[in-house]
Motif scaffolding. Structure first.
Motif, PDB file in Angstrom:
ATOM      1  N   ALA A  19      -1.036 -14.827 -11.780  1.00  0.00           N
ATOM      2  CA  ALA A  19      -2.301 -15.002 -10.709  1.00  0.00           C
ATOM      3  C   ALA A  19      -1.599 -14.393  -9.396  1.00  0.00           C
ATOM      4  CB  ALA A  19      -2.076 -16.736 -10.605  1.00  0.00           C
ATOM      5  N   LEU A  20      -2.745 -13.875  -8.778  1.00  0.00           N
ATOM      6  CA  LEU A  20      -2.742 -13.155  -7.595  1.00  0.00           C
ATOM      7  C   LEU A  20      -3.308 -13.347  -6.391  1.00  0.00           C
ATOM      8  CD1 LEU A  20      -3.242  -9.930  -9.450  1.00  0.00           C
ATOM      9  CD2 LEU A  20      -0.675 -10.708  -9.084  1.00  0.00           C
ATOM     10  N   THR A  21      -2.637 -13.719  -5.305  1.00  0.00           N
ATOM     11  CA  THR A  21      -3.606 -13.893  -3.966  1.00  0.00           C
ATOM     12  C   THR A  21      -4.180 -12.799  -3.726  1.00  0.00           C
ATOM     13  OG1 THR A  21      -1.495 -13.403  -2.649  1.00  0.00           O
ATOM     14  CG2 THR A  21      -1.806 -15.499  -3.016  1.00  0.00           C
ATOM     15  N   ARG A  22      -5.094 -12.590  -2.637  1.00  0.00           N
ATOM     16  CA  ARG A  22      -5.660 -11.555  -1.947  1.00  0.00           C
ATOM     17  C   ARG A  22      -4.661 -10.569  -1.623  1.00  0.00           C
ATOM     18  NH1 ARG A  22     -10.572  -9.881   0.190  1.00  0.00           N
ATOM     19  NH2 ARG A  22     -11.544 -11.692  -0.689  1.00  0.00           N
ATOM     20  N   TYR A  23      -3.663 -11.089  -0.881  1.00  0.00           N
ATOM     21  CA  TYR A  23      -2.509 -10.242  -0.423  1.00  0.00           C
ATOM     22  C   TYR A  23      -1.854  -9.404  -1.513  1.00  0.00           C
ATOM     23  CZ  TYR A  23       1.903  -9.053   1.873  1.00  0.00           C
ATOM     24  OH  TYR A  23       2.867  -8.057   2.512  1.00  0.00           O
ATOM     25  N   ALA A  24      -1.539  -9.962  -2.552  1.00  0.00           N
ATOM     26  CA  ALA A  24      -1.047  -9.603  -3.727  1.00  0.00           C
ATOM     27  C   ALA A  24      -1.865  -8.199  -4.233  1.00  0.00           C
ATOM     28  CB  ALA A  24      -0.649 -10.390  -4.906  1.00  0.00           C
TER      29      ALA A  24
END
Length: 287
Positions: free
Chosen positions: A88-93
């Motif tokens: 799972a990834l944030t926008r920053y990731a």
């Protein structure tokens, strides 16, 4: 980047967002993002993710806040299911993954802008993509000028020759208008390069002429300032003629926004991103 491709990529990226719209935290899954960015094999994409994690840590951010290992169930042809590891990834990731990808791939170039902006409005993404294209063109021009300067110095052994030759090339590209006259027309500060205020098409035109000159100096073994100047003037005149055939007159184009301002704005957006995105919470751990 062409508008129809921007529309297509924007719709595809938005579709991924909508799949997880029911969760409180905005997030993406790496295996969903992988094909979107043009990677056919998970193994190759995983290497880019690892580089992105290293970039996250180097920037002083907690990797676990932006990259969360998850397990999801996928359906098999037999009707059964099996567990598959995902991230799972944030926008920053996602932004860091795009930054560590191959920028020559158009989906990567799109993703770099899509995830850098807090807004997902297509028109703002288009504007930033155009700015990024201009920044890339300027860097390419700097590289071709550096190469040309080096080649001229090797051939002539004199540092001032490059400035004179470049000036004559500019004059040919701008229909007899000198570099200084162009700076005055466009309101360019004396301490700044003209290219920082030129539109993308003109920056690319200068770079193209440089590349031809660099190639032909070596191919034809040119070794005098007169020969190299004539070559560079001809190439710029030819590029000007090509633009003219398309109804483009370089010296009549208006000044574009100062590239230094655009560069500072893009840098500020990148620095602000990890502070404004939400961290992954327990709700986004699984599908």
């Amino acid at each position: 980047m062409k508008k129809d491709l921007i529309v297509k990529l924007h719709a595809a990226f938005e579709d991924i967002v909508q799949r997880h719209a029911e969760t409180a935290t905005e997030f993406w899954l790496a295996r969903e993002l992988q094909p979107m960015l043009g990677y056919a094999r998970w193994e190759n994409f995983a290497k880019i993710v690892d580089k992105a994690k290293a970039s996250c840590e180097a920037a002083g951010n907690r990797v676990d806040d932006h990259f969360r290992d998850v397990t999801k169930m996928v359906s098999l042809g037999s009707g059964s299911q099996r567990a598959v590891e995902d991230i799972a990834l944030t926008r920053y990731a996602c932004y860091l993954i795009a930054q560590n990808g191959d920028p020559s791939k158009e989906p990567i170039a799109f993703a770099q802008t899509y995830f850098a902006l807090q807004t997902r409005k297509q028109e703002l993404i288009e504007q930033r993509l155009a700015e990024s294209e201009r920044l890339v063109a300027r860097k390419k021009l700097t590289a071709s000028e550096k190469q040309l300067s080096s080649v001229i110095y090797e051939r002539l052994g004199e540092e001032q020759s490059f400035a004179r030759i470049r000036s004559r090339g500019d004059q040919a590209l701008f229909g007899g208008v000198s570099t200084q006259q162009m700076k005055e027309r466009l309101g360019v500060p004396q301490s700044r390069p003209l290219a920082d205020f030129l539109p993308t098409i003109t920056i690319k035109a200068k770079d193209f002429a440089n590349e031809i000159t660099n190639f032909n100096i070596k191919k034809d073994d040119l070794d005098s300032e007169r020969e190299i100047t004539n070559e560079h003037v001809k190439n710029n005149a030819d590029v000007r003629a090509l633009l003219g055939d398309r109804g483009i007159v370089p010296e009549q184009l208006p000044a574009a926004e100062d590239l230094k301002k655009i560069e500072r704005r893009h840098t500020a957006e990148a620095k602000k991103l990890p502070k404004t995105v939400e961290r992954l919470d327990d709700e986004s751990k699984h599908e």
